[in-house]
Motif scaffolding. Sequence first.
Motif, mmCIF file in Angstrom:
data_model
loop_
_atom_site.group_PDB
_atom_site.id
_atom_site.type_symbol
_atom_site.label_atom_id
_atom_site.label_comp_id
_atom_site.label_asym_id
_atom_site.label_seq_id
_atom_site.Cartn_x
_atom_site.Cartn_y
_atom_site.Cartn_z
ATOM 1 N N ALA A 94 0.829 -1.203 0.000
ATOM 2 C CA ALA A 94 0.000 0.000 0.000
ATOM 3 C C ALA A 94 0.862 1.251 0.000
ATOM 4 C CB ALA A 94 -0.929 -0.008 1.216
ATOM 5 N N ARG A 137 -11.154 0.171 0.453
ATOM 6 C CA ARG A 137 -9.874 -0.541 0.391
ATOM 7 C C ARG A 137 -9.740 -1.492 1.575
ATOM 8 N NH1 ARG A 137 -6.491 -0.617 -4.143
ATOM 9 N NH2 ARG A 137 -6.587 1.407 -5.181
ATOM 10 N N THR A 161 -7.448 7.047 -3.883
ATOM 11 C CA THR A 161 -8.351 6.175 -4.635
ATOM 12 C C THR A 161 -9.632 6.928 -4.994
ATOM 13 O OG1 THR A 161 -7.482 4.225 -3.470
ATOM 14 C CG2 THR A 161 -9.607 3.992 -4.588
ATOM 15 N N ASN A 189 -13.034 3.593 3.812
ATOM 16 C CA ASN A 189 -13.428 4.314 2.614
ATOM 17 C C ASN A 189 -13.772 5.743 2.985
ATOM 18 O OD1 ASN A 189 -15.853 2.776 3.787
ATOM 19 N ND2 ASN A 189 -16.858 4.343 2.553
#
Length: 423
Positions: free
Chosen positions: A39, A86, A128, A168
């Motif tokens: 990550a 994620r 993201t 998220n």
Amino acid sequence: MAAPRLFRSLVRSETQFTSCCFTRNISSNNDSRMTMVQARAMLMEMVGLNAEFSSSKEGIAEDSIFKNIPKKQDGLPVKSLQDSYREVYIPLGTDISLRSKYTNFYKGIRFGRLLEDLDTFAGVICYTHNRRGEGLKSPLSTVTALVDRIELGDQKITALSDIKLTGNVTWVGTSSMEVTMAVQQIVNDEWQKLMNARFLMVARNPLTGSSAAVNPLKPNTPEEEAIFQAGERNKIIRQRDAQISLLKTPPNEEETLLIHNQFQQTIDLKSSTFRIRVKPENSVWMESTILKNLFICHPENRNLYNKIFGGYIMRIAFELAWANAALYSKSRPLVRIVDDIAFRKPVEIGSLLFLSSQVVYTEQSKMQVKVHAEVVVPESGSRETTNDFHFTFDSKCDDLPQVIPKTYAESMLYLDGKRHYES
């Protein structure tokens, strides 16, 4: 009159530890699951900056994606809560060398390491959410503005088995994003949530440092709408708390009476003077609970923007607070709540970072510890506050001494600690 933070407590009770951010059913048996190391590598690629330490912005200026970054959301792609979801794993169960990094001296989990990971994970989630087009690189820089709330349950997190982080984006403003995350471990053969975390992140233009617009967020289900509205209420609470800060407004009537009664308990009535102070039984003067530390800000602890990594600052602040709580209670205290860590300004490489911790409030077996962080520039000697940290610890000691303020400034610290504790 109710305590100023009571409204905050009532609203937050709707999203207590049993609530969670949006989740998707992704198999935990997937061999390709992303680790925290992966990550971080992906985050570096998303940011698109040179990993080598440098104070130059030449690489940014030359890249076309950093030009014409919008300040308004008009025309930006609308995202759902699902789009930023994620999962990241910390494989402590199989990676022995990694496990040693996360294990504390009494074989429990190093909570400060989890703070570092949560800060990194929040960044991954925000990048993201803000992906635009097919490329992985993002034109925005995303920084932590506030650790709004971290809550731990009764089940202890162990360093002997894998940890899963999920999260998220659950609310957005124009340039800010609320990120809700959970820390999970396998308990009784299934993943269980052991910790909740809520961060407020902000987007910046890497060239100018000014605010930048983030992708709008649209809830698609009644559940998502409820999560989004909770984020909207959290924003209102943050604004209200800022307005009633003791730095701006006087204590309310109830708090004023509390401080006066406390002051009367420390006066020697036989002396007939306010100058002679006596300490009540089983109590400690607040001034004697101060514990300090100093860190030189080396490039080793930088983030991808060549500032000191916020997760690192949280880790060293927590460890100082824990040491202070342990000395005060003569126990191994457990952290219960992390509250309102505001990142006021970035910490530059080469600065001196002063941390000062103090026990500011006690109730039964609990302690509220505040850590104040400020940077000093060696060349000029200038000092500036960068962070205030608030930690709630449980000593499990029934006879924990009561902390007593001696000055008006300490009384304000006491009331501020009480507000955080009661929230």
